[in-house]
Design a protein around this motif. Structure first.
Motif, PDB file in Angstrom:
ATOM      1  N   LEU A   1      37.779  31.428  40.690  1.00 57.25           N
ATOM      2  CA  LEU A   1      39.084  32.050  40.455  1.00 57.25           C
ATOM      3  C   LEU A   1      40.057  31.064  39.810  1.00 57.25           C
ATOM      4  N   LEU A   2      39.994  29.798  40.249  1.00 59.02           N
ATOM      5  CA  LEU A   2      40.895  28.796  39.698  1.00 59.02           C
ATOM      6  C   LEU A   2      40.604  28.546  38.221  1.00 59.02           C
ATOM      7  N   ALA A   3      39.323  28.441  37.859  1.00 55.12           N
ATOM      8  CA  ALA A   3      38.978  28.237  36.444  1.00 55.12           C
ATOM      9  C   ALA A   3      39.472  29.406  35.597  1.00 55.12           C
ATOM     10  N   GLU A   4      39.309  30.624  36.109  1.00 52.77           N
ATOM     11  CA  GLU A   4      39.799  31.792  35.372  1.00 52.77           C
ATOM     12  C   GLU A   4      41.320  31.802  35.298  1.00 52.77           C
ATOM     13  N   THR A   5      41.966  31.338  36.348  1.00 51.52           N
ATOM     14  CA  THR A   5      43.428  31.255  36.361  1.00 51.52           C
ATOM     15  C   THR A   5      43.924  30.240  35.335  1.00 51.52           C
ATOM     16  N   LEU A   6      43.220  29.138  35.195  1.00 55.73           N
ATOM     17  CA  LEU A   6      43.634  28.081  34.269  1.00 55.73           C
ATOM     18  C   LEU A   6      43.491  28.484  32.809  1.00 55.73           C
ATOM     19  N   ALA A   7      42.826  29.597  32.544  1.00 58.82           N
ATOM     20  CA  ALA A   7      42.781  30.132  31.185  1.00 58.82           C
ATOM     21  C   ALA A   7      44.111  30.769  30.798  1.00 58.82           C
ATOM     22  N   VAL A   8      44.964  30.986  31.789  1.00 60.43           N
ATOM     23  CA  VAL A   8      46.310  31.522  31.550  1.00 60.43           C
ATOM     24  C   VAL A   8      47.231  30.342  31.258  1.00 60.43           C
ATOM     25  N   PRO A   9      47.822  30.249  30.058  1.00 57.83           N
ATOM     26  CA  PRO A   9      48.620  29.059  29.696  1.00 57.83           C
ATOM     27  C   PRO A   9      49.701  28.706  30.712  1.00 57.83           C
ATOM     28  N   ALA A  10      50.410  29.692  31.235  1.00 60.51           N
ATOM     29  CA  ALA A  10      51.492  29.391  32.182  1.00 60.51           C
ATOM     30  C   ALA A  10      50.939  28.761  33.454  1.00 60.51           C
ATOM     31  N   ALA A  11      49.776  29.218  33.898  1.00 61.62           N
ATOM     32  CA  ALA A  11      49.163  28.659  35.097  1.00 61.62           C
ATOM     33  C   ALA A  11      48.689  27.228  34.848  1.00 61.62           C
ATOM     34  N   ARG A  12      48.093  26.995  33.694  1.00 59.60           N
ATOM     35  CA  ARG A  12      47.624  25.644  33.355  1.00 59.60           C
ATOM     36  C   ARG A  12      48.806  24.677  33.322  1.00 59.60           C
ATOM     37  N   GLU A  13      49.885  25.092  32.687  1.00 62.57           N
ATOM     38  CA  GLU A  13      51.065  24.224  32.618  1.00 62.57           C
ATOM     39  C   GLU A  13      51.626  23.947  34.004  1.00 62.57           C
ATOM     40  N   GLU A  14      51.669  24.966  34.837  1.00 64.51           N
ATOM     41  CA  GLU A  14      52.208  24.819  36.191  1.00 64.51           C
ATOM     42  C   GLU A  14      51.372  23.853  37.031  1.00 64.51           C
ATOM     43  N   LEU A  15      50.050  24.003  36.989  1.00 63.87           N
ATOM     44  CA  LEU A  15      49.183  23.202  37.851  1.00 63.87           C
ATOM     45  C   LEU A  15      49.028  21.771  37.351  1.00 63.87           C
TER      46      LEU A  15
ATOM     47  N   TYR B   1      47.023  33.540  43.124  1.00 59.95           N
ATOM     48  CA  TYR B   1      47.587  34.828  43.522  1.00 59.95           C
ATOM     49  C   TYR B   1      48.658  35.325  42.542  1.00 59.95           C
ATOM     50  N   ARG B   2      49.309  34.406  41.836  1.00 64.00           N
ATOM     51  CA  ARG B   2      50.376  34.825  40.925  1.00 64.00           C
ATOM     52  C   ARG B   2      49.915  35.016  39.484  1.00 64.00           C
ATOM     53  N   HIS B   3      48.840  34.317  39.072  1.00 64.90           N
ATOM     54  CA  HIS B   3      48.464  34.353  37.659  1.00 64.90           C
ATOM     55  C   HIS B   3      47.110  34.984  37.371  1.00 64.90           C
ATOM     56  N   HIS B   4      46.188  34.995  38.333  1.00 62.52           N
ATOM     57  CA  HIS B   4      44.865  35.568  38.061  1.00 62.52           C
ATOM     58  C   HIS B   4      44.991  37.078  37.871  1.00 62.52           C
ATOM     59  N   PRO B   5      44.296  37.637  36.875  1.00 66.53           N
ATOM     60  CA  PRO B   5      44.432  39.082  36.613  1.00 66.53           C
ATOM     61  C   PRO B   5      44.143  39.960  37.825  1.00 66.53           C
ATOM     62  N   ARG B   6      43.259  39.519  38.704  1.00 62.19           N
ATOM     63  CA  ARG B   6      42.930  40.325  39.877  1.00 62.19           C
ATOM     64  C   ARG B   6      44.126  40.469  40.816  1.00 62.19           C
ATOM     65  N   PHE B   7      45.016  39.484  40.838  1.00 62.96           N
ATOM     66  CA  PHE B   7      46.089  39.447  41.830  1.00 62.96           C
ATOM     67  C   PHE B   7      47.484  39.664  41.240  1.00 62.96           C
ATOM     68  N   VAL B   8      47.584  39.805  39.934  1.00 62.87           N
ATOM     69  CA  VAL B   8      48.896  39.960  39.310  1.00 62.87           C
ATOM     70  C   VAL B   8      49.633  41.144  39.941  1.00 62.87           C
ATOM     71  N   GLY B   9      50.876  40.919  40.292  1.00 65.27           N
ATOM     72  CA  GLY B   9      51.687  41.952  40.931  1.00 65.27           C
ATOM     73  C   GLY B   9      51.693  41.868  42.444  1.00 65.27           C
TER      74      GLY B   9
END
Length: 407
Positions: free
Chosen positions: A71-85, A191-199
Motif C-alpha cells: 500500500l505504501l509503494a502504491e501511495t508513493l506513486a501519488v506526488p503529494a504523498a511522496r513529497e509529504e513522506l 489512509y489519506r492518499h491511497h486510492p482505496r482510502f481516499v475520502g
C-alpha cells in the motif's frame, strides 16, 4: 473507494492490514534492540515464515489480507504523498543542512517501491554514498558507521498500534515511544492518499494526545474500552471519548487503568474478546481491573462515573447479564508465563473463532474447553517484539454485530 467498517472485536473479519516483516528486522542488533523495543534479535527468515503462515490462515478463512509495504509503494506513486513522506524524514533535526541535501538527493532517484523500503527499513550510514563533490558534511562524518541516517521501523509489524477503526472512521494514533512515532506518518499517508482510502474520515490523529491502538477495544457496537498506562495517557483516552461522542460513534467509553509495565504495555496484553459475550483475561488482573465509565453529558462534556470492576462495568455497558471470562493459563505460574508470551493477545476472526500462538498450550486448552475454535500459529520469532496476533493485525472490515446476540 472501498467501504471499511469495524464495530466490534469479533464480527466476521473481512479485510485486515498486516505488515510482513522484512529488512527492518535485520537492522536489529544487540546495540540497538532495546531502543527499538525488541527483547531479542529475531531470526528474520523464520519470522517471515511464521507471518506468512499467519496470513495464510486468515486467507483460508476468507479474509482479504492487505500489506503495508505494498500500500505504501502504491501511495508513493501519488506526488503529494511522496513529497509529504520524504519531507517528514528530511525534517529530522539530527541531519543538519549538508546531510539533509545529500539524503534528499538520494531519495529523489528511488522508484516508489525502493522508497517505500527505505522509509520502512531505514537508511544506514554505509548505504549513503558520498563523494568529494557530494559530501555528507560534518554530521555524516561524525556518525558511527553503524548508525542510521533514517531509522528503521521494526515495530511496524504491529499494525494494530498505529491505527484502528470505529465504524467507518479511521483513528491514526499518537504513539508514545520515540522509536515508533514515524510509523503513523506512513499509516496516515496511506489512509489519506491511497486510492482505496481516499475520502476516509478520521476519529483520531497523530498530533493529538498519546493513544495507541493496542489500548482500544471495541467491546460492542457503541461501547469502547480504552486502557491507560505505559503507552496511552488519560488525556488521550479523554480526547478519544470527545472525538467519538462528537461523531456519534459510541455511547459509552470504559477507561481502564493498566499497570505501567513491559508485560502489560497495552490493554490487549491482558484482555481480548473471543465471543460477543466472552473475554480472555489474565487471571492476575481479571477481578481487580477497574474501569471508569465515560458518557456524553447534555452539554457535550464527558461525564465520568466510577471506578467499578471492569467486568461489571463492561457487562452493563454491553447490555449483558454477565461478561464471561476465560482465564489465561491454568495455575499462577503458567498464567504468568503464557501472558508474557502473548497468550491473551488473540485475534477473533468471527464469534468463537480466534487465532493464537501455539506455544500457549494451557491457554489454548482453556479456550477450546470454553467452546472457542482456535487456529494455532507459530510465534517463536514474531513474539520477540512482545506482540501476538491481535497486535499484528488492523481489521479494516468486519461484519456488523448489530443483530448478533450471544449463543
Amino acid at each position: 473507494m472501498v467501504t471499511h467498517y469495524v464495530d466490534s472485536e469479533v464480527g466476521r473479519l473481512g479485510t485486515v492490514l498486516l505488515h510482513r516483516p522484512g529488512p527492518e528486522l535485520a537492522r536489529l542488533t544487540p546495540r540497538n534492540n532495546d531502543s527499538l523495543l525488541f527483547d531479542a534479535i529475531p531470526w528474520v527468515a523464520r519470522a517471515q515464515e511464521e507471518h506468512d503462515a499467519f496470513a495464510a490462515a486468515l486467507r483460508d478463512h476468507g479474509v482479504e489480507v492487505l500489506y503495508v509495504a505494498e500500500l505504501l509503494a502504491e501511495t508513493l506513486a501519488v506526488p503529494a504523498a511522496r513529497e509529504e513522506l520524504t519531507g517528514s524524514v528530511l525534517a529530522d533535526p539530527r541531519l543538519g543542512d549538508t546531510l539533509r541535501r545529500r539524503v534528499a538527493d538520494h531519495l529523489t532517484y528511488l522508484d516508489p517501491a525502493a522508497l517505500a523500503e527505505v522509509l520502512i527499513a531505514g537508511l544506514a550510514h554505509e548505504e549513503l554514498h558520498t563523494t568529494r563533490s557530494r559530501p555528507g558534511g560534518l554530521v555524516y562524518t561524525l556518525m558511527d558507521r553503524h548508525d542510521f541516517v533514517i531509522d528503521p521501523l521494526p515495530n511496524l509489524l504491529f499494525t494494530r498500534d498505529s491505527s484502528f477503526w470505529v465504524d467507518d472512521r479511521a483513528g491514526v494514533t499518537s504513539l508514545a515511544m520515540p522509536a515508533r512515532r514515524r510509523e503513523t506518518t506512513l499509516t496516515s499517508a496511506i489512509y489519506r492518499h491511497h486510492p482505496r482510502f481516499v475520502g476516509t474520515d478520521f476519529v483520531y490523529r497523530p498530533d493529538l494526545e498519546h493513544l495507541e491502538g493496542g489500548d482500544v477495544l471495541l467491546l460492542a457496537p457503541g461501547v469502547l474500552a480504552v486502557g491507560v498506562g505505559e503507552r496511552t495517557t488519560p488525556a488521550g483516552a479523554e480526547r478519544l471519548a470527545r472525538q467519538v461522542f462528537a461523531a456519534g460513534l459510541a455511547h459509552t467509553i470504559l477507561v481502564v487503568p493498566v499497570a505501567q509495565e513491559r508485560a502489560t504495555m497495552h490493554l490487549d496484553t491482558v484482555c481480548t474478546m473471543v465471543d460477543v459475550d466472552a473475554v480472555l483475561m489474565y487471571p492476575n488482573v481479571a477481578h481487580s481491573l477497574m474501569a471508569y465509565t465515560v458518557v456524553a453529558g447534555e452539554d457535550g462534556e464527558p461525564q465520568v462515573d466510577g471506578p467499578a470492576p471492569f467486568l461489571r462495568a463492561a457487562a452493563d455497558a454491553m447490555d449483558l447479564d454477565v461478561l464471561r471470562v476465560i482465564d489465561t493459563g491454568l495455575d499462577p505460574v503458567t498464567a504468568e508465563r503464557e501472558q508474557w508470551d502473548d497468550g491473551n493477545n488473540t485475534l477473533a476472526i468471527a464469534p468463537r473463532i480466534c487465532v493464537g500462538y501455539e506455544r500457549n498450550v494451557e491457554t489454548n486448552a482453556q479456550l477450546e474447553r470454553a467452546g472457542i475454535q482456535l487456529i494455532r500459529i507459530s510465534g517463536s520469532e514474531l513474539g520477540t517484539g512482545r506482540g501476538g496476533p491481535r497486535c499484528m493485525s488492523c481489521p479494516l472490515v468486519r461484519e456488523p454485530l448489530a443483530t448478533v446476540r450471544p449463543a
